[in-house]
Design an enzyme around this catalytic site. Structure first.
Site, mmCIF file in Angstrom:
data_model
loop_
_atom_site.group_PDB
_atom_site.id
_atom_site.type_symbol
_atom_site.label_atom_id
_atom_site.label_comp_id
_atom_site.label_asym_id
_atom_site.label_seq_id
_atom_site.Cartn_x
_atom_site.Cartn_y
_atom_site.Cartn_z
ATOM 1 N N PHE A 111 4.477 13.802 -0.540
ATOM 2 C CA PHE A 111 4.296 12.388 -0.208
ATOM 3 C C PHE A 111 3.587 11.612 -1.303
ATOM 4 C CE2 PHE A 111 0.107 13.840 1.020
ATOM 5 C CZ PHE A 111 -0.720 12.734 0.950
ATOM 6 N N LYS A 112 2.853 12.300 -2.167
ATOM 7 C CA LYS A 112 2.128 11.608 -3.234
ATOM 8 C C LYS A 112 3.069 10.834 -4.155
ATOM 9 C CE LYS A 112 -1.542 13.728 -1.674
ATOM 10 N NZ LYS A 112 -2.424 14.616 -2.402
ATOM 11 N N ASP A 113 4.337 11.258 -4.235
ATOM 12 C CA ASP A 113 5.298 10.562 -5.102
ATOM 13 C C ASP A 113 5.482 9.100 -4.693
ATOM 14 O OD1 ASP A 113 6.014 12.718 -6.811
ATOM 15 O OD2 ASP A 113 7.344 13.517 -5.266
#
Length: 474
Positions: A111-113
């Site tokens: 999810f950091k993307d």
């Protein structure tokens, strides 16, 4: 839009300054001086927008005059163009009232993307406007590092150094960082925990001379832009499930509190969110706080969900600031007490405010594996350990619909998934090289001065060295 520090001793800044500064000079975290809000009609108007367009519209009030909406639209379109799924953040229904939002279709499968692909472009844009360079320093418990490196690799105006706890990430997580051989990337494996790495990053920023010399900025979720860029996917799923004409709940596996804080921010902007459930592993400080007002830091224990192996949740300070009615002096006193004693004496009134919205749930490793197995047997869905904790948290929300956030692709944790289900998830073909690539990183003691020396050498390389990767081949 202006930003203030949670500790009240730094000058207000605009968005561009907050983006490049990261941590406030007083050690606090930047927050909007006033919250933008939307009416029900304004939320409805966003329902049919593609994700990149929705993201630009939701984020722009936090940007203010720093970028035009047109410019931000272009950056968002570029940031999300390479995601594998056409919906970018698709919803999958598991059973009656329980959904999963998949946040792992970006380049590093986490999810950091969704935040960092945009942040890399924002950094590049603002630095070009100012004709400046900077050094990004970040700490990672697993996923932030690879996402940050992917977003910033090969950018002329940026050098990026990432600290990770040696031996405490999954092999896939580590290799996603250490097999990147771009000359502006430096990986440091610290002999310690994620909390040690995070403390070290804060220590680097607390040294004014070093901070200025290195032109430091932060890529962790201590950087407000990270939080702002995570708000849109909560908006997207809520609108898809009927908001603003229907309340929605979210269950979020979290360690550093940034992801769930973005959901709280969406609610603060007027989105009808009825409940937020925090999923924890054996490092359960947030669950203990919500159940018994016990904010006591214990030693960090390694787990099957390493991105959540955290006891000092930096972004909790932002919520705390709101819970004490934005009293910066009270926030500072509570954070100082936590730092000196390992326990945060949150006032009962503030705790009760938190528990009116938040719930907490924690699973140990055995329970996490059982959850992965049960989810697959009953729904056919293959979940990584973090996502499995989120799905179990959704089941105790007590309201519907509830959306569990799928924060990582199961192939990032193949051993745990295989033990639980008998299925070994494969990496996407574009990452097939990962397990055979040469790794480059440098090991460092848990010592701030030693890390400063390494960073200074990295930043001050001469021009002939800039064409070479930085670090030691492993």
């Amino acid at each position: 839009m202006r930003y203030i520090s949670t500790r009240g001793q730094s000058e207000p800044r605009d968005f561009s300054d907050v983006l490049l500064t990261g941590l406030a000079e007083d050690g606090g975290l930047f927050m909007p001086a006033a919250w933008p809000e939307r009416s029900a009609a304004e939320w409805r108007a966003l329902r049919d927008l593609p994700y990149a367009e929705l993201a630009a519209v939701v984020i722009h009030p936090f940007v203010g005059d720093a970028l035009s909406l047109e410019t931000l639209r272009g950056l968002c379109a570029r940031a999300y163009a390479g995601f594998d799924h056409p919906a970018r953040v698709p919803l999958v229904q598991l059973d009656d009232g329980v959904w999963v939002q998949e946040l792992f279709h970006g380049p590093t499968l986490a999810f950091k993307d969704l935040a960092l692909q945009l942040l890399g472009l924002l950094f590049e844009h603002v630095l070009a406007e100012r004709d400046e360079t900077m050094t990004i320093v970040g700490a990672t418990s697993g996923d932030t590092g690879s996402a940050a490196i992917e977003a910033c690799r090969d950018r002329e105006r940026i050098k990026i150094a990432i600290l990770h706890p040696d031996g405490r990430t999954s092999e896939v997580q580590r290799r996603q960082m250490t097999t990147v051989h771009s000359p502006n990337v430096f990986n440091i494996a610290v002999a310690g925990t994620f909390d040690d790495c995070q403390d070290m990053v804060k220590g680097l920023f607390a040294d004014p001379k070093f901070r200025s010399e290195m032109r430091l900025s932060a890529v962790n979720s201590i950087n407000w832009a990270r939080i702002a860029a995570q708000i849109p996917y909560y908006v997207a799923s809520a609108l898809a499930l009927g908001a603003p004409d229907r309340e929605v709940a979210f269950a979020v596996p979290t360690g550093n509190f940034g992801n769930v804080l973005a959901a709280w921010a969406a609610r603060r902007m007027g989105l009808p969110i009825s409940r937020l459930v925090i999923g924890s592993n054996r490092n359960d400080i947030l669950t203990r706080f919500l159940s018994a007002n016990d904010m006591t830091a214990h030693g960090v224990e390694p787990s099957l969900s390493p991105s959540m192996d955290i006891q000092v949740s930096s972004n909790f300070e932002r919520l705390l600031f709101e819970l004490v009615d934005r009293d910066a002096s009270a926030t500072l006193a509570l954070m100082q007490a936590f730092r000196s004693t390992g326990r945060m004496p949150v006032p009962d009134a503030a705790w009760k405010k938190a528990t009116s919205l938040f719930r907490g749930m924690a699973l140990d490793d055995r329970q996490t594996e059982a959850a992965i197995r049960r989810i697959h047997e009953t729904t056919g869905y293959l979940a990584d350990p973090h996502t499995a904790i989120g799905i179990e948290a959704a089941r105790v929300a007590g309201v519907a619909p509830v959306v569990a956030m799928a924060t990582a692709h199961p192939a990032k944790f193949p051993d745990a998934v295989e033990r639980a289900t008998g299925i070994r998830p494969s990496l996407p073909p574009r990452l097939a090289h990962l397990m055979s690539g040469t790794e480059r990183f440098t090991r460092a003691p848990n010592d701030l001065a030693a890390v400063e020396t390494l960073l200074r050498a990295f930043v001050h390389r001469n021009s002939t060295e800039l064409n070479e990767p930085w670090g030691t081949a492993a």
